[in-house]
Design an enzyme around this catalytic site. Structure first.
Site, short mmCIF file in Angstrom:
data_model
loop_
_atom_site.label_atom_id
_atom_site.label_comp_id
_atom_site.label_asym_id
_atom_site.label_seq_id
_atom_site.Cartn_x
_atom_site.Cartn_y
_atom_site.Cartn_z
N GLU A 1 0.85 -1.20 0.00
CA GLU A 1 0.00 0.00 0.00
C GLU A 1 0.88 1.24 0.00
O GLU A 1 1.62 1.48 0.96
CB GLU A 1 -0.92 0.02 1.22
N ARG B 1 0.33 10.44 0.29
CA ARG B 1 0.66 11.51 1.24
C ARG B 1 1.86 12.34 0.80
O ARG B 1 2.26 13.27 1.50
CB ARG B 1 0.94 10.92 2.63
N LYS C 1 -11.12 -1.84 6.50
CA LYS C 1 -9.95 -1.42 7.27
C LYS C 1 -10.43 -0.91 8.62
O LYS C 1 -11.43 -0.19 8.69
CB LYS C 1 -9.23 -0.32 6.50
#
Length: 213
Positions: free
Chosen positions: A47, A51, A134
Site C-alpha cells: 500500500e 501523502r 480497514k
C-alpha cells in the site's frame, strides 16, 4: 465493480500475507527496489499512501514488480481514485468513507478497502456490501480488544487493522477470527529506505511474513 465483488478481491489480497506494508514514499526512484525487497521477503501486497508528491510515480514504478500487487492508500476523494487507477493501483484503501468516494471506486472498478472505526461505521459499510474493511486508527480506536468485541455482533465483517500496529502488537490482532491481516509501516523504516538498505528490509519482511494467524 460492486462492493461485494470488491470485498472478495480485497479478502483474497489480505490472505496473501499477514502484513500489508503501509508505505510513505518520498523518492520515487527508491520505489521499485523497495517493492522488490518486500516481495522477496514474502510481503507481496503493498500500500503506497497518497501523502507525498512522489506517491503516484512510486505506484507506477511498483506496478511493474513481478510478484507484487500495489495499491493506493489514503484515498480521500474521487480524484484520488482516478489518479491512483491511472497510475496502476490494483486496489485502494481509505481511512474512512464518504458516498462520493465509494461511488468513485465502484464506477472506476477499483477494489476498495474502506475504513471504519466504530460499529456504526462498520455496519453502514456492510449495509452497502463491504464485508472486508480497514479498522483505523486501530490502536487509538480501542486496539485488538475493540475488534474482539466487534466479532460477536458483526461476525460477517473481516478487518485489516492499521494505525499504531507494530511487530510488538501485531500478533494480538492476527489471533482474532475477524482479522485477515494487519497493515504496518515498521517493515520499511524511513532510514533504511533512504539508505537503500534492501537486505535489512528483506529481513524485516521475512519476520513479518512469518507471523502466525
Amino acid at each position: 465493480m460492486t462492493p461485494h465483488a470488491a470485498s472478495e478481491i480485497t479478502e483474497a489480497l489480505c490472505r496473501k500475507a499477514p502484513v500489508i506494508p503501509v508505505l510513505v514514499i518520498e523518492d520515487a526512484a527508491l520505489a521499485r527496489p523497495l517493492a522488490e525487497a518486500l516481495v522477496a521477503g514474502g510481503l507481496p501486497v503493498l500500500e503506497v499512501t497518497l501523502r507525498t508528491p512522489a506517491a503516484l510515480d512510486a505506484i507506477r514504478e511498483m506496478a511493474g514488480v513481478e510478484g507484487g500487487v500495489v495499491g493506493a492508500g489514503t484515498l480521500l476523494t474521487p480524484a484520488d481514485v482516478e489518479a491512483a487507477t491511472a497510475a496502476g493501483a490494483r486496489f485502494g484503501v481509505s481511512p474512512g468513507s464518504t458516498p462520493a468516494l465509494l461511488d468513485a471506486a465502484r464506477a472506476g472498478d477499483l477494489p476498495l478497502l474502506p475504513g471504519a472505526a466504530t460499529a456504526s461505521e462498520a455496519m453502514a459499510l456492510l449495509e452497502k456490501g463491504y464485508s472486508v474493511q480497514k479498522f483505523f486508527p486501530a490502536e487509538t480506536a480501542g486496539g485488538a480488544a475493540a475488534l474482539k468485541a466487534l466479532a460477536s455482533p458483526l461476525p460477517q465483517i473481516r478487518f485489516c487493522p492499521t494505525g499504531g500496529v507494530s511487530l510488538a502488537n501485531a500478533a494480538s490482532y492476527l489471533s482474532l477470527p475477524n482479522v485477515l491481516c494487519v497493515g504496518g509501516s515498521w517493515v520499511a523504516p524511513k532510514e533504511k529506505v533512504a539508505a537503500g538498505d534492501w537486505d535489512a528490509i528483506v529481513a524485516l519482511a521475512r519476520e513479518a511474513a512469518a507471523l502466525p494467524r
